[in-house]
Write an enzyme that holds these catalytic residues in place. Structure first.
Site, short mmCIF file in Angstrom:
data_model
loop_
_atom_site.label_atom_id
_atom_site.label_comp_id
_atom_site.label_asym_id
_atom_site.label_seq_id
_atom_site.Cartn_x
_atom_site.Cartn_y
_atom_site.Cartn_z
N GLY A 15 -53.98 5.26 -62.62
CA GLY A 15 -55.33 4.71 -62.74
C GLY A 15 -56.35 5.80 -62.99
O GLY A 15 -56.25 6.90 -62.44
N ARG A 60 -49.72 3.82 -67.34
CA ARG A 60 -48.60 3.81 -66.40
C ARG A 60 -47.32 3.77 -67.23
O ARG A 60 -47.25 3.09 -68.26
CB ARG A 60 -48.70 2.62 -65.45
CG ARG A 60 -50.02 2.61 -64.68
CD ARG A 60 -50.02 1.61 -63.54
NE ARG A 60 -51.35 1.49 -62.96
CZ ARG A 60 -51.87 2.30 -62.06
NH1 ARG A 60 -51.15 3.33 -61.64
NH2 ARG A 60 -53.08 2.12 -61.56
N ASP A 66 -50.05 9.42 -56.14
CA ASP A 66 -48.71 9.59 -55.59
C ASP A 66 -47.61 9.43 -56.65
O ASP A 66 -46.71 10.27 -56.76
CB ASP A 66 -48.51 8.56 -54.47
CG ASP A 66 -47.16 8.68 -53.80
OD1 ASP A 66 -47.00 9.58 -52.96
OD2 ASP A 66 -46.26 7.87 -54.11
N THR A 75 -57.65 9.87 -57.48
CA THR A 75 -57.54 8.43 -57.30
C THR A 75 -58.71 7.96 -56.45
O THR A 75 -59.07 8.61 -55.47
CB THR A 75 -56.22 8.03 -56.62
OG1 THR A 75 -56.30 6.67 -56.19
CG2 THR A 75 -55.92 8.88 -55.40
N ASP A 122 -58.65 5.63 -54.47
CA ASP A 122 -58.16 5.07 -53.22
C ASP A 122 -58.21 6.06 -52.06
O ASP A 122 -58.16 5.65 -50.89
CB ASP A 122 -56.72 4.58 -53.39
CG ASP A 122 -56.58 3.56 -54.50
OD1 ASP A 122 -57.55 2.82 -54.75
OD2 ASP A 122 -55.51 3.51 -55.13
N ASP A 180 -55.95 7.89 -50.94
CA ASP A 180 -54.77 7.65 -50.11
C ASP A 180 -53.73 8.75 -50.20
O ASP A 180 -52.56 8.55 -49.83
CB ASP A 180 -54.13 6.30 -50.48
CG ASP A 180 -53.73 6.23 -51.94
OD1 ASP A 180 -54.06 7.16 -52.72
OD2 ASP A 180 -53.08 5.23 -52.32
N ARG A 185 -76.85 -7.79 -50.65
CA ARG A 185 -77.61 -8.07 -49.42
C ARG A 185 -79.00 -8.62 -49.76
O ARG A 185 -79.53 -9.48 -49.03
CB ARG A 185 -77.72 -6.83 -48.55
CG ARG A 185 -78.31 -7.13 -47.17
CD ARG A 185 -78.34 -5.89 -46.29
NE ARG A 185 -77.01 -5.49 -45.86
CZ ARG A 185 -76.33 -6.06 -44.87
NH1 ARG A 185 -76.84 -7.09 -44.24
NH2 ARG A 185 -75.15 -5.61 -44.52
N ARG A 212 -56.01 -0.33 -53.15
CA ARG A 212 -54.56 -0.56 -53.12
C ARG A 212 -54.16 -0.92 -51.70
O ARG A 212 -54.67 -1.88 -51.14
CB ARG A 212 -53.80 0.64 -53.67
CG ARG A 212 -52.44 0.32 -54.24
CD ARG A 212 -51.86 1.44 -55.07
NE ARG A 212 -51.72 2.68 -54.35
CZ ARG A 212 -51.01 3.72 -54.81
NH1 ARG A 212 -50.40 3.63 -55.97
NH2 ARG A 212 -50.94 4.83 -54.11
N ALA A 239 -72.27 -3.37 -43.21
CA ALA A 239 -71.53 -4.64 -43.17
C ALA A 239 -71.34 -5.12 -41.73
O ALA A 239 -71.15 -4.31 -40.81
CB ALA A 239 -70.17 -4.48 -43.85
N GLU A 240 -71.38 -6.43 -41.56
CA GLU A 240 -71.19 -7.00 -40.22
C GLU A 240 -69.72 -6.98 -39.80
O GLU A 240 -69.42 -6.91 -38.60
CB GLU A 240 -71.71 -8.43 -40.19
CG GLU A 240 -73.23 -8.56 -40.04
CD GLU A 240 -74.00 -8.06 -41.25
OE1 GLU A 240 -75.15 -7.60 -41.06
OE2 GLU A 240 -73.47 -8.13 -42.37
#
Length: 319
Positions: A11, A72, A103, A125, A127, A129, A154, A171, A186-187
């Site tokens: 990505g 990919r 990864d 990335t 993400d 991650d 909002r 992901r 955010a609540e």
């Protein structure tokens, strides 16, 4: 060393272009010939190589996406595909390959390393991650994009006294949701790393309504469930006017933030230095702000968990 190559895989992430620019200009500064591999590992299998010059990376530092394109490529994960990629690199006289990606991209780089090609990975990335690094390229920009969206949502949530569910990317990781949820007020923040019950989300909404609150934002990471399903559940169990926004791939585009530009520039230039030093099979990273090289095996055997103190803070501040 005389000749190196650079590719972007998987990505796209904001900051890849500044990273490519850094590799090319640092490489040329050190007297290296630099080649770009277009369309990631798919381009490697086709031998889709182009010479990179100072001019070819001009005016890209502020642009999102990747000027080398990306894709990919399941074919590269086969022994036959890896052998073909190896042969194209060898036939072109390329001695080292710098891979921007995540990864999966690093697993491909590790295989080339095992076959005898010097490889260095650069964590890229949205993400965030990938373990063993402070940040991945693109994460800061993606979070900023989500925050801008939440701020706008909002405004209309306030105007119409509605509850909005905002589904964000990531992901199987909840880093974007957590950081953007805290920064956006955010609540409720729902991430895959922390089990949750929708009944608890309902109770939090009801507590807010009891004290006069007329609008709420629920942020959910895509790995934690479906924003549409959460919105439907909340609507059925509260009778509230609930709307759902799935931000999608807008989070992967846009001009990279200064943080991502600086990070990508540092890591790209450092990757060139690692190649020149004979390093291979490693990821260029920052840890506590300092540049370092981490073996791919160490990265693969580590897990990047969300900061629970941040999750707890988001929970406390949304009371």
């Amino acid at each position: 060393m005389k000749k190196i190559a650079v590719l972007t895989s998987g990505g796209d992430a904001p900051g890849m272009n500044p990273g490519i620019r850094a590799v090319v200009r640092a490489g040329i500064y050190h007297g290296l010939e630099v080649v770009g591999v277009r369309h990631g590992y798919a381009g490697l299998l086709r031998g889709d190589f182009i010479p990179m010059t100072l001019e070819s990376v001009g005016d890209i530092v502020q642009r999102g996406g990747t000027c080398l394109y990306t894709a990919r490529c399941p074919e590269f994960m086969t022994p036959e595909g890896q052998q073909l990629g190896f042969e194209h690199l060898r036939q072109s006289g390329i001695e080292a390959l710098i891979v921007f990606g995540g990864d999966g991209s690093f697993h491909g780089a590790l295989r080339l390393h095992e076959m005898g090609i010097q490889t260095i990975g650069v964590p890229s990335t949205i993400d965030n991650d990938i373990a063993c690094c402070d940040l991945t390229i693109g994460f800061d920009t993606a979070v900023q994009t989500v925050i801008e969206a939440i701020d706008k949502i909002r405004d209309t949530a306030t105007s119409h006294e509605r509850t909005y569910v905002v589904e964000v990317m990531g992901r199987s990781a909840g880093h974007i949701a957590l950081q953007a949820g805290l920064a956006g007020g955010a609540e409720s923040v729902l991430i895959p790393e922390v089990p949750y019950q929708l009944e608890d989300v309902i109770k939090r909404l009801e507590r807010g309504i009891a004290r006069g609150k007329k609008h709420s934002i629920i942020v959910i990471a895509e790995g934690a469930g479906s924003g549409v399903e959460v919105g439907q559940y909340v609507r059925e169990h509260t009778g509230l006017d609930v709307r759902v926004t799935v931000l999608g791939h807008v989070q992967r585009g846009g001009a990279p933030t200064a943080t991502d530009r600086v990070l990508a520039s540092r890591l790209g230039a450092y990757a060139v230095n690692l190649c020149m030093a004979g390093e291979s099979g490693k990821m260029a990273a920052t840890q506590n702000g300092e540049l370092c090289a981490v073996p791919f095996e160490t990265v693969f055997n580590s897990v990047r968990a969300p900061e629970m103190s941040v999750y707890q803070l988001a929970d406390i501040l949304s009371i």
